[in-house]
Write a protein that holds these residues in place. Structure first.
Motif, PDB file in Angstrom:
ATOM      1  N   PRO A  20     -11.077  38.914   3.329  1.00 22.93           N
ATOM      2  CA  PRO A  20     -10.474  37.899   2.229  1.00 22.93           C
ATOM      3  C   PRO A  20     -11.317  36.763   2.560  1.00 22.93           C
ATOM      4  N   LEU A  21     -12.275  36.408   1.753  1.00 21.72           N
ATOM      5  CA  LEU A  21     -13.165  35.148   1.892  1.00 21.72           C
ATOM      6  C   LEU A  21     -13.338  34.616   3.201  1.00 21.72           C
ATOM      7  N   GLY A  22     -13.672  35.546   4.159  1.00 21.14           N
ATOM      8  CA  GLY A  22     -14.091  35.108   5.421  1.00 21.14           C
ATOM      9  C   GLY A  22     -12.867  34.730   6.416  1.00 21.14           C
ATOM     10  N   GLY A  23     -11.671  34.934   6.095  1.00 25.20           N
ATOM     11  CA  GLY A  23     -10.686  34.515   6.654  1.00 25.20           C
ATOM     12  C   GLY A  23     -10.117  33.027   6.597  1.00 25.20           C
ATOM     13  N   THR A  24     -10.706  32.650   5.497  1.00 28.19           N
ATOM     14  CA  THR A  24     -10.120  31.259   5.146  1.00 28.19           C
ATOM     15  C   THR A  24      -8.674  31.134   4.704  1.00 28.19           C
ATOM     16  N   PRO A  25      -8.255  32.393   3.924  1.00 29.31           N
ATOM     17  CA  PRO A  25      -6.767  32.246   3.455  1.00 29.31           C
ATOM     18  C   PRO A  25      -6.018  32.342   5.100  1.00 29.31           C
ATOM     19  N   ALA A  26      -5.030  31.325   5.244  1.00 25.91           N
ATOM     20  CA  ALA A  26      -4.356  31.137   6.424  1.00 25.91           C
ATOM     21  C   ALA A  26      -3.690  32.589   6.898  1.00 25.91           C
ATOM     22  N   ASP A  27      -2.860  33.173   5.826  1.00 27.25           N
ATOM     23  CA  ASP A  27      -2.267  34.186   6.143  1.00 27.25           C
ATOM     24  C   ASP A  27      -3.108  35.656   6.718  1.00 27.25           C
ATOM     25  N   TYR A  28      -4.377  35.577   6.314  1.00 25.49           N
ATOM     26  CA  TYR A  28      -5.080  36.862   6.770  1.00 25.49           C
ATOM     27  C   TYR A  28      -5.747  36.307   8.028  1.00 25.49           C
ATOM     28  N   ALA A  29      -5.920  35.052   8.308  1.00 21.27           N
ATOM     29  CA  ALA A  29      -6.717  34.587   9.463  1.00 21.27           C
ATOM     30  C   ALA A  29      -5.618  34.853  10.606  1.00 21.27           C
ATOM     31  N   SER A  30      -4.372  34.649  10.452  1.00 21.60           N
ATOM     32  CA  SER A  30      -3.282  34.713  11.442  1.00 21.60           C
ATOM     33  C   SER A  30      -3.164  36.176  11.620  1.00 21.60           C
ATOM     34  N   LEU A  31      -2.914  37.131  10.826  1.00 23.42           N
ATOM     35  CA  LEU A  31      -2.738  38.469  10.870  1.00 23.42           C
ATOM     36  C   LEU A  31      -3.738  39.078  11.806  1.00 23.42           C
ATOM     37  N   SER A  32      -5.272  38.707  11.364  1.00 21.14           N
ATOM     38  CA  SER A  32      -6.247  39.130  12.241  1.00 21.14           C
ATOM     39  C   SER A  32      -6.189  38.624  13.616  1.00 21.14           C
ATOM     40  N   ALA A  33      -5.769  37.252  13.816  1.00 23.82           N
ATOM     41  CA  ALA A  33      -5.638  36.857  15.303  1.00 23.82           C
ATOM     42  C   ALA A  33      -4.671  37.565  15.932  1.00 23.82           C
ATOM     43  N   LEU A  34      -3.531  38.018  15.550  1.00 23.41           N
ATOM     44  CA  LEU A  34      -2.584  38.564  16.110  1.00 23.41           C
ATOM     45  C   LEU A  34      -3.019  40.119  16.352  1.00 23.41           C
ATOM     46  N   VAL A  35      -3.675  40.725  15.685  1.00 21.54           N
ATOM     47  CA  VAL A  35      -4.095  41.969  15.884  1.00 21.54           C
ATOM     48  C   VAL A  35      -5.296  42.073  16.959  1.00 21.54           C
ATOM     49  N   LEU A  36      -6.107  41.025  17.029  1.00 27.00           N
ATOM     50  CA  LEU A  36      -7.405  41.077  18.077  1.00 27.00           C
ATOM     51  C   LEU A  36      -6.547  40.545  19.306  1.00 27.00           C
ATOM     52  N   ALA A  37      -5.547  39.756  19.355  1.00 27.55           N
ATOM     53  CA  ALA A  37      -5.054  39.311  20.657  1.00 27.55           C
ATOM     54  C   ALA A  37      -4.327  40.368  21.123  1.00 27.55           C
ATOM     55  N   ILE A  38      -3.467  41.362  20.373  1.00 28.28           N
ATOM     56  CA  ILE A  38      -2.752  42.407  20.756  1.00 28.28           C
ATOM     57  C   ILE A  38      -3.680  43.521  21.554  1.00 28.28           C
TER      58      ILE A  38
END
Length: 453
Positions: A20-38
């Motif tokens: 999604p646009l390189g993760g610039t939308p905050a919602d997608y970036a937050s979801l990505s960060a959560l998955v990767l941290a888990i």
């Protein structure tokens, strides 16, 4: 949890941050960060970490803990704070209170924490997912395939539906390839990193073929060559398509630096590989041939980029931007203005003689922006990270043989992003940052690994 499942979740987290646009939308970036941290926490919880990997992970966690503590200090409001930003002096006087925070916008600094911390966790997860040659191949190949898919989608979008807007995209230039990213510069940096990943996979396939050359195949010579080299030829064809996508971005710095990093990696691989029957003279002949082919290819496919460099000339506006950022740093040299607060601070330093170009959200130089936000502590943080990375890849150059192209490619990727960060902000784009960290992490694991067999 099995490594295969964790790897799938890891790649899903990276894909969520890229598509999604390189993760610039905050919602997608937050979801990505959560998955990767888990995923990172799950790998640590498995406990299957070698002593050598443990030392790197402890250093990584120390960096994360120290950085997190500093950002919390920046955002914390303290009565009588001796290092509070001067901007709080007038506010405190008006409200009849004393004290303040280092950050001019504590809320912004707190919200910026995941963007700074998550790439470190991605690096650690990728390294632990590449703990031996077999697992390293799976992780590296998956990253290369992800990069190939995004690059080929960019070509498809450019040819089939160039005016179609994705994910409520506001700005769109249908004359260049942007794939899933917001603009040409982001796309060019990602294509460069993905091409380096594919180059590493290509030479990995070559090393496996070289190992099996002693086996006699019961095929006619022509068919035997096609059978044995089908994977290599297909990967080389995909790499060529990715280079076409890179040139079609027409990004000046992105194209030049990505192509230069690819050429440097290829030359480094040629010079350090043990080619059978080639000899030193033959190696230099191949090197010369590659250089001639590279200049010819750049002259053929990079004409639009060179024309844009000639017509655009010197970017006076960006130089003004750097000068204004340096002025802001001069007023906040020790503790910074708070991480992520560039756009909050810049309006005060904007010079009328630099023209009316709005208030940019980034400094277009990640080093200046990081120093403005973090202050002097940015320097040791950057140097420590750089030293740790170089130690990993120099170990790979020294101890790996057939897989030596992987640390070479990682050094080229590091050089690409370091150079581009001086004129743009690739690491501030979530999708590029996590892909870059994953590539470096996998390369670090392979550089330090031993074959499971």
């Amino acid at each position: 949890m099995k490594l295969s499942i964790l790897r799938m979740c890891f790649l899903a987290g990276i894909a969520i941050g890229i598509v999604p646009l390189g993760g610039t939308p905050a919602d997608y970036a937050s979801l990505s960060a959560l998955v990767l941290a888990i995923v990172f926490a799950s790998i640590l919880a498995s406990g299957n970490i070698s002593r050598s990997d443990g030392s790197i992970i402890r250093s990584l966690l120390a960096i994360v803990a120290g950085t997190l503590a500093y950002l919390l200090i920046q955002a914390g409001w303290m009565s009588g704070n001796p290092v509070a930003n001067p901007v709080w002096g007038g506010v405190a006087a008006d409200l009849g209170i004393s004290g303040g925070a280092i950050s001019v916008s504590p809320g912004v600094t707190l919200r910026s924490i995941p963007g700074l911390i998550v790439p470190f966790l991605v690096f650690g997860a990728a390294m632990l997912l590449s703990r031996d040659d077999v697992e390293g191949l799976r992780t590296w190949r998956a990253l290369a395939l992800l990069g190939i898919a995004v690059s080929l989608f960019g070509l498809l979008r450019y040819l089939a539906f160039p005016t179609e807007r994705l994910f409520d995209q506001i700005f769109l230039d249908p004359t260049v390839v942007t794939s899933v990213f917001v603009n040409r510069n982001n796309a060019a940096t990602f294509f460069g990193l993905a091409s380096l990943a594919t180059l590493g996979w290509l030479f990995w396939q070559w090393s496996r073929l070289d190992r099996s050359r002693s086996l006699q195949a019961p095929y006619p010579p022509g068919l035997a060559f096609a059978e044995r080299h089908a994977g290599i030829l297909l990967t080389a064809l995909l790499l060529f398509a990715m280079l076409i996508a890179l040139f079609l971005t027409r990004s000046r710095a992105g194209v030049v630096l990505s192509f230069a990093s690819l050429l440097a990696a290829l030359l480094g691989i040629i010079q350090t590989a043990n080619w059978r029957g080639l000899g030193q003279k033959g190696t230099w002949i191949v090197t010369g041939a590659v250089l001639v082919a590279a200049f010819a290819a750049f002259g053929l496919f990079g004409e639009a980029t060179l024309l844009r460099v000639e017509t655009s000339g010197y970017d006076v506006g960006r130089v003004c931007l750097y000068r204004e950022t340096l002025a802001a740093i001069g007023d906040n040299p020790l503790w910074g203005t708070g991480f992520g607060t560039f756009d909050e601070v810049f309006a005060r330093y904007r010079l009328p003689e630099c023209g009316i170009y709005g208030i940019p959200e980034q400094a277009h130089n990640s080093y200046l922006e990081a120093y403005l936000g973090l202050g002097l502590p940015f320097v040791p943080l950057f140097l420590v990270c750089l030293v740790l990375l170089l130690r990993c890849y120099l170990t790979g150059l020294r101890e790996r043989r057939r897989l030596r192209p992987i640390p070479i490619v990682c050094l080229a990727a590091l050089g690409l992003v370091l150079a581009h960060s001086a004129v743009d902000f690739p690491v501030q784009i979530h999708g590029i940052a996590v892909y870059f960290a994953a590539l470096l992490g996998s390369g670090a694991g392979i550089s330090r690994a031993r074959s499971a067999r």
